[in-house]
Design an enzyme around this catalytic site. Structure first.
Site, PDB file in Angstrom:
ATOM      1  N   LYS A  17      -4.649  -4.578   6.662  1.00 46.54           N
ATOM      2  CA  LYS A  17      -5.423  -5.353   7.635  1.00 46.54           C
ATOM      3  C   LYS A  17      -6.765  -5.833   7.111  1.00 46.54           C
ATOM      4  O   LYS A  17      -7.768  -5.865   7.827  1.00 46.54           O
ATOM      5  CB  LYS A  17      -5.605  -4.569   8.932  1.00 46.54           C
ATOM      6  CG  LYS A  17      -4.346  -3.909   9.474  1.00 46.54           C
ATOM      7  CD  LYS A  17      -3.126  -4.797   9.466  1.00 46.54           C
ATOM      8  CE  LYS A  17      -3.256  -6.008  10.355  1.00 46.54           C
ATOM      9  NZ  LYS A  17      -2.071  -6.943  10.249  1.00 46.54           N
TER      10      LYS A  17
ATOM     11  N   ARG B 235       2.207  -6.700  -4.583  1.00 46.77           N
ATOM     12  CA  ARG B 235       3.340  -6.588  -3.673  1.00 46.77           C
ATOM     13  C   ARG B 235       4.355  -7.707  -3.905  1.00 46.77           C
ATOM     14  O   ARG B 235       5.562  -7.487  -3.878  1.00 46.77           O
ATOM     15  CB  ARG B 235       2.824  -6.640  -2.241  1.00 46.77           C
ATOM     16  CG  ARG B 235       3.907  -6.842  -1.194  1.00 46.77           C
ATOM     17  CD  ARG B 235       3.295  -7.135   0.162  1.00 46.77           C
ATOM     18  NE  ARG B 235       4.317  -7.357   1.167  1.00 46.77           N
ATOM     19  CZ  ARG B 235       4.073  -7.671   2.433  1.00 46.77           C
ATOM     20  NH1 ARG B 235       2.833  -7.783   2.837  1.00 46.77           N
ATOM     21  NH2 ARG B 235       5.046  -7.859   3.282  1.00 46.77           N
TER      22      ARG B 235
ATOM     23  N   TRP C  79       6.231  -2.676  -4.244  1.00 48.86           N
ATOM     24  CA  TRP C  79       5.387  -1.484  -4.059  1.00 48.86           C
ATOM     25  C   TRP C  79       5.784  -0.402  -5.066  1.00 48.86           C
ATOM     26  O   TRP C  79       6.201   0.687  -4.700  1.00 48.86           O
ATOM     27  CB  TRP C  79       5.513  -0.945  -2.647  1.00 48.86           C
ATOM     28  CG  TRP C  79       5.171  -1.907  -1.553  1.00 48.86           C
ATOM     29  CD1 TRP C  79       6.021  -2.476  -0.657  1.00 48.86           C
ATOM     30  CD2 TRP C  79       3.862  -2.397  -1.215  1.00 48.86           C
ATOM     31  NE1 TRP C  79       5.346  -3.290   0.212  1.00 48.86           N
ATOM     32  CE2 TRP C  79       4.016  -3.266  -0.102  1.00 48.86           C
ATOM     33  CE3 TRP C  79       2.591  -2.198  -1.741  1.00 48.86           C
ATOM     34  CZ2 TRP C  79       2.942  -3.924   0.489  1.00 48.86           C
ATOM     35  CZ3 TRP C  79       1.521  -2.860  -1.149  1.00 48.86           C
ATOM     36  CH2 TRP C  79       1.693  -3.696  -0.057  1.00 48.86           C
TER      37      TRP C  79
ATOM     38  N   HIS D 184       1.318   0.242  -0.064  1.00 52.92           N
ATOM     39  CA  HIS D 184      -0.146   0.157   0.032  1.00 52.92           C
ATOM     40  C   HIS D 184      -0.799   1.273  -0.785  1.00 52.92           C
ATOM     41  O   HIS D 184      -1.608   2.060  -0.276  1.00 52.92           O
ATOM     42  CB  HIS D 184      -0.605   0.223   1.490  1.00 52.92           C
ATOM     43  CG  HIS D 184      -0.364  -1.047   2.243  1.00 52.92           C
ATOM     44  ND1 HIS D 184      -1.110  -2.187   2.040  1.00 52.92           N
ATOM     45  CD2 HIS D 184       0.545  -1.365   3.196  1.00 52.92           C
ATOM     46  CE1 HIS D 184      -0.674  -3.151   2.843  1.00 52.92           C
ATOM     47  NE2 HIS D 184       0.337  -2.677   3.552  1.00 52.92           N
TER      48      HIS D 184
ATOM     49  N   SER E 181      -7.715  -4.081  14.304  1.00 47.65           N
ATOM     50  CA  SER E 181      -6.543  -4.835  13.872  1.00 47.65           C
ATOM     51  C   SER E 181      -5.409  -3.888  13.511  1.00 47.65           C
ATOM     52  O   SER E 181      -4.244  -4.152  13.830  1.00 47.65           O
ATOM     53  CB  SER E 181      -6.898  -5.712  12.659  1.00 47.65           C
ATOM     54  OG  SER E 181      -5.779  -6.461  12.237  1.00 47.65           O
TER      55      SER E 181
ATOM     56  N   HIS F 146      -1.731  -3.488  15.310  1.00 46.83           N
ATOM     57  CA  HIS F 146      -0.541  -3.528  14.458  1.00 46.83           C
ATOM     58  C   HIS F 146       0.353  -2.306  14.723  1.00 46.83           C
ATOM     59  O   HIS F 146       1.569  -2.425  14.850  1.00 46.83           O
ATOM     60  CB  HIS F 146      -0.973  -3.567  12.990  1.00 46.83           C
ATOM     61  CG  HIS F 146       0.105  -3.985  12.039  1.00 46.83           C
ATOM     62  ND1 HIS F 146       0.940  -5.051  12.275  1.00 46.83           N
ATOM     63  CD2 HIS F 146       0.482  -3.467  10.842  1.00 46.83           C
ATOM     64  CE1 HIS F 146       1.786  -5.192  11.257  1.00 46.83           C
ATOM     65  NE2 HIS F 146       1.530  -4.227  10.394  1.00 46.83           N
TER      66      HIS F 146
ATOM     67  N   TRP G 264       4.022   2.290   8.418  1.00 47.58           N
ATOM     68  CA  TRP G 264       3.765   2.507   6.989  1.00 47.58           C
ATOM     69  C   TRP G 264       4.277   3.876   6.537  1.00 47.58           C
ATOM     70  O   TRP G 264       3.619   4.601   5.785  1.00 47.58           O
ATOM     71  CB  TRP G 264       2.270   2.366   6.673  1.00 47.58           C
ATOM     72  CG  TRP G 264       1.755   0.989   6.908  1.00 47.58           C
ATOM     73  CD1 TRP G 264       2.146  -0.153   6.289  1.00 47.58           C
ATOM     74  CD2 TRP G 264       0.746   0.596   7.835  1.00 47.58           C
ATOM     75  NE1 TRP G 264       1.460  -1.229   6.776  1.00 47.58           N
ATOM     76  CE2 TRP G 264       0.589  -0.805   7.733  1.00 47.58           C
ATOM     77  CE3 TRP G 264      -0.041   1.292   8.751  1.00 47.58           C
ATOM     78  CZ2 TRP G 264      -0.323  -1.519   8.502  1.00 47.58           C
ATOM     79  CZ3 TRP G 264      -0.937   0.574   9.524  1.00 47.58           C
ATOM     80  CH2 TRP G 264      -1.078  -0.804   9.393  1.00 47.58           C
TER      81      TRP G 264
END
Length: 419
Positions: free
Chosen positions: A114, A158, A163, A168, A208, A212, A219
């Protein structure tokens, strides 16, 4: 005769000092105790030195005091003592660290949730004016960003490698993983790594992420890998039961103590080995926060490039001047997001709590703003055509054909980022 002399001497002392014999013994006792105290102190000092060295990890102790000011690493490759690559002696003597796409230089994009990283990642593979543009076949759902004269990638992100170091991946994961993963994909060579990232105003970023997660994001693929192991469920207890946290209320999102949304940017930019990874019992919270923030600032300063979501145009200019690459489109400044509408609905208690939860990120972001402007002014002062360049960012007279790719058809089941 000898006995007589001794007796006379003792008698004389006894006459001069009525308590002479006792006083002599007392002085001897004091002298003995003093020696014992000195020996004890010496032993204590030695024990302290060895004990401190044993129980205090070298990296942590090194950060107990404020970090010394380091030179800005703008446009330079990342140097890590633990990285097997490092810089050669010739590299260290040469201060011209320009990014060489024809050699073995690699950009590593540290993508924090984000922060606008999805849009920036697309710009990297789709909008750069390159001798050999990236190609993004729909069948692969990834892009090939090869060097002009070899089929080796100059970008670790990415949209190119996927990944590979975890969903992340943060600073700790990337710096311990990138080289090994590229060795598996390509020839084993000596590479120079240029780390890049984006940051965002912390309150907006936190909200944010809340929106989400409220829509169903989890995640779950994130490894949280540190010191050769993933974080345990005891170290990061789940905030919800079931498949996701869809429909979560803001107050519940705030209350979860193990919610990694709080201070996410600081945590993802810090070397977590310094604070015992995700073990909250490793050291007091105050020490953990201070060390993590200091490490995040140091690592941010060591990056070749970083941008701020709230300063798109300045960030674009800094990237282009740093790497001598040009984007074929101007970056858009979109200040109207879901988080901006959420901010207006916060009550004072919620606003205060969110600010407290993200105080490290707020400090880090203020540091980043100062550093960004310092880099901007430095590059601007070198640019004789700054006014014209800055006015026409993203406008090119000649450009290679853009990559034909439909981003709407890209489906990453592990992580679907939405602004």
């Amino acid at each position: 005769m000898k006995n007589v002399s001794v007796q006379v001497l003792d008698s004389d002392i006894a006459l001069l000092l009525p308590n002479g014999v006792y006083q002599i013994k007392q002085m001897e006792a004091k002298s003995s105790r003093l020696k014992q105290i000195c020996l004890f102190c010496l032993a204590l000092c030695l024990f302290g030195i060895f004990g401190f060295g044993y129980f205090c990890p070298e990296k942590v102790c090194a950060l107990k005091n404020p970090l010394p000011q380091m030179d800005d690493n703008i446009g330079k490759p990342l140097t890590l003592e633990k990285n097997k690559i490092g810089l050669s002696y010739d590299d260290m003597l040469n201060d011209d660290f320009s990014f060489d796409m024809d050699s073995h230089d690699v950009m590593v994009f540290l993508h924090m949730q984000k922060t606008g990283g999805t849009s920036f990642g697309k710009h990297l593979v789709h909008d750069l004016d390159l001798k050999r543009p990236c190609t993004c076949p729909l069948t692969r759902k990834r892009c090939y960003c090869f060097r002009p004269h070899s089929n080796q990638s100059w970008l670790f992100s990415r949209y190119t490698t996927g990944w590979k170091c975890g969903l992340h991946a943060d600073w700790t994961e990337l710096t311990g993983c990138v080289d090994e993963k590229l060795d598996e994909l390509e020839d084993v060579v000596k590479r120079r790594y240029f780390y890049i990232t984006l940051l965002r105003e912390p309150i907006s970023r936190y909200l944010s992420e809340f929106r989400h997660v409220q829509r169903g994001a989890t995640w779950k693929g994130s490894r949280h890998f540190c010191k050769n192991r993933a974080a345990t469920i005891d170290e990061i207890p789940p905030c919800y039961e079931g498949e996701n946290w869809e429909g979560v209320k803001l107050d519940d999102f705030i209350k979860c103590e193990s919610n990694l949304a709080a201070n996410r940017q600081t945590r993802m930019l810090a070397d977590l080995e310094l604070v015992g990874c995700y073990d909250s019992k490793y050291m007091p919270k105050a020490d953990r926060d201070r060390i993590m923030l200091a490490s995040a600032k140091k690592n941010l300063q060591s990056m070749a490039f970083f941008g701020l979501t709230e300063h798109q145009k300045i960030s674009q200019y800094i990237f282009e001047e740093t790497f001598n690459l040009r984007f074929a489109i101007p970056f858009e400044q979109n200040n109207s997001t879901l988080s901006s509408t959420t901010i207006t609905t916060l009550n004072p208690a919620q606003a205060a709590k969110i600010a407290e939860l993200n105080k490290l990120d707020i400090d880090l972001y203020n540091f980043a703003k100062e550093l960004l402007m310092s880099r901007f002014n430095k590059l601007k002062s070198r640019d004789d055509d700054f006014e014209e360049r800055f006015k026409h960012l993203g406008v090119l007279n000649v450009r290679n054909n853009p990559t034909s790719f439909d981003w709407d058809k890209l489906d990453d089941s592990a992580d679907i980022d939405r602004k």
